[in-house]
Design an enzyme around this catalytic site. Structure first.
Site, PDB file in Angstrom:
ATOM      1  N   GLU A 286       3.926   3.571   8.826  1.00 42.36           N
ATOM      2  CA  GLU A 286       5.844   2.907   8.563  1.00 42.36           C
ATOM      3  C   GLU A 286       6.625   3.749   8.621  1.00 42.36           C
ATOM      4  O   GLU A 286       7.334   3.863   7.634  1.00 42.36           O
ATOM      5  CB  GLU A 286       5.316   1.772   7.708  1.00 42.36           C
TER       6      GLU A 286
ATOM      7  N   GLU B 160      -3.687  -4.614  11.701  1.00 47.03           N
ATOM      8  CA  GLU B 160      -3.858  -5.523  10.282  1.00 47.03           C
ATOM      9  C   GLU B 160      -3.855  -7.212  11.029  1.00 47.03           C
ATOM     10  O   GLU B 160      -2.691  -7.272  10.502  1.00 47.03           O
ATOM     11  CB  GLU B 160      -2.380  -5.058   9.650  1.00 47.03           C
TER      12      GLU B 160
END
Ligand code: G3I
Length: 369
Positions: free
Chosen positions: A155, A270
């Site tokens: 991220e 994910e």
């Protein structure tokens, strides 16, 4: 080094799991077998505590997956809760479980601002790489041979903060934008063969903000490739969200093409679905989840650079997408029969480990891919 407790626990689980195998018809095709038809892997995020305490769940994971992502156990805050005191037992236990069952471990994740231990923040802000390097050198070689993919940086993108789209996290504040190169090079030093990835979220929908995220991530990838930084791929977290509407093919497909053109691999890391409506009939809810997953997988699996798919958990029993206080408040009078709000139903198996429509959608998409 594998812990004795880990080996014993994994062996015990294996036996228990064999005894508790949920019935599945002859000719059952697992998600990993379906993915394997196009040489892809299929995996899921796991916590050792769940594998150890829930043999039926452990068995489901063994049956369906070829790759296990530690949901918590590899993160810096979990590995080194206080300085110099390494806590590697849970990680070793996952590794021994994976090895015992012939599975790979997916390395998640080395640099994430949300998993930095409190004690390390000041030294990072002061530009001291020493402790980060020690952590990386402690975990990465330990998983040699069982890990093919590492989420080295998690991220790094955020919109509305800087012109280059980089998130103003503790690493950026301490080391500047160069922290990403440095992290990848440090990981490469300790792991010469595994693929090194950047993992990012919020890239799947057509909204402007997600388009900006795609734009900034692509520019980052281009800069890193131009500088010959050891980057092998990109993880797309793919937390789908029915509150956002539906995925559509144009922009995401082009984005995947652009990544592939850079010679990078892509992993769906994910996958799960946040529901928009928790009180509809479960069949309707499950159909909406399955349809969204099918739409998404049909798009991304067209791209040959996509080498694997992992979900963030396999059963609604353990989804991280628990209903928030906000969700509950918006439905406060909905359950007059006292049954309660139920769980988010955004994973392939329900809380009783029964396959849902999402499972079948995934099986079909992976088989066709
Ligand atoms: O187990 C402790 C419990 O003993 C304690 O009472 C409680 C108090 O807060 O914390 C519990 O630990 C929590 C842990 O999840 C287990 O529930 C941690 O606080 C909490 O931070 C942790 O959250 C995890 C989060 O990453 C941070 O590591 C989530 O489970 C996990 O699903 C989430 O995973 C992330 C990916 O790494 C990156 N992409 C997004 C994804 C979802 O947020």
């Amino acid at each position: 080094m594998i812990s004795r407790r880990g080996i014993l626990a994994a062996a015990a689980m294996s036996m228990l799991a064999a005894a508790a195998t949920p019935s599945c018809g002859a000719g059952h095709v697992s998600l990993s077998a379906a993915a394997g038809r196009s040489s892809r892997f299929f995996g899921t995020a796991v916590r050792f505590s769940q594998l150890a305490s829930d043999p039926a769940y452990a068995d489901l994971i063994v049956r369906e997956c070829s790759s296990l992502t530690p949901e918590l156990e590899l993160k810096w805050a979990a590995v080194e809760p206080s300085r110099g005191a390494l806590s590697l037992t849970a990680l070793d236990d996952i590794v021994s479980f994976a090895r015992m069952h012939g599975k790979k471990v997916y390395g998640h994740t080395l640099l994430w601002d949300k998993s930095v231990p409190d004690w390390a923040v000041d030294s990072l802000l002061a530009g001291d790489w020493t402790y980060l390097q020690l952590y990386i050198s402690s975990v990465v070689p330990r998983l040699s041979g069982v890990v093919d993919y590492w989420d080295v940086v998690n991220e790094p993108i955020e919109t509305g903060q800087r012109l280059d789209g980089l998130r103003e996290n503790v690493f950026l504040k301490g080391f500047g934008p160069d922290y990403i190169r440095r992290a990848l090079e440090t990981a490469r030093t300790f792991q010469p063969t595994a693929k090194l990835l950047i993992n990012e979220y919020g890239l799947e929908y057509d909204f402007e903000v997600e388009e900006h995220r795609r734009y900034h991530l692509l520019r980052l990838l281009e800069r890193l490739k131009a500088a010959s930084v050891p980057l092998d791929g990109v993880g797309l977290q793919s937390h789908l969200d029915l509150r956002k509407g539906h995925v559509s093919s144009g922009r995401i497909a082009r984005f995947l093409d652009d990544i592939a053109q850079l010679g990078l691999e892509i992993v769906i890391t994910e996958l799960d679905v946040h529901e928009a409506d928790f009180i509809a009939d479960p069949n309707i809810r499950d159909q909406a989840v399955a349809d969204e997953v099918r739409r998404y997988l049909d798009i991304v699996l067209q791209q040959k650079a996509v080498v694997g798919v992992s979900t963030w958990g396999l059963s609604d029993r353990y989804s991280w997408l628990d209903l928030s206080a906000e969700d509950l408040a918006s439905y406060q009078n909905a359950w007059t029969d006292g049954t309660g709000p139920g769980l988010n139903r955004g994973l392939p198996f329900d809380a009783d480990l029964r396959p849902k429509k999402m499972y079948r959608a995934m099986l079909e998409a992976l088989s066709a891919g």
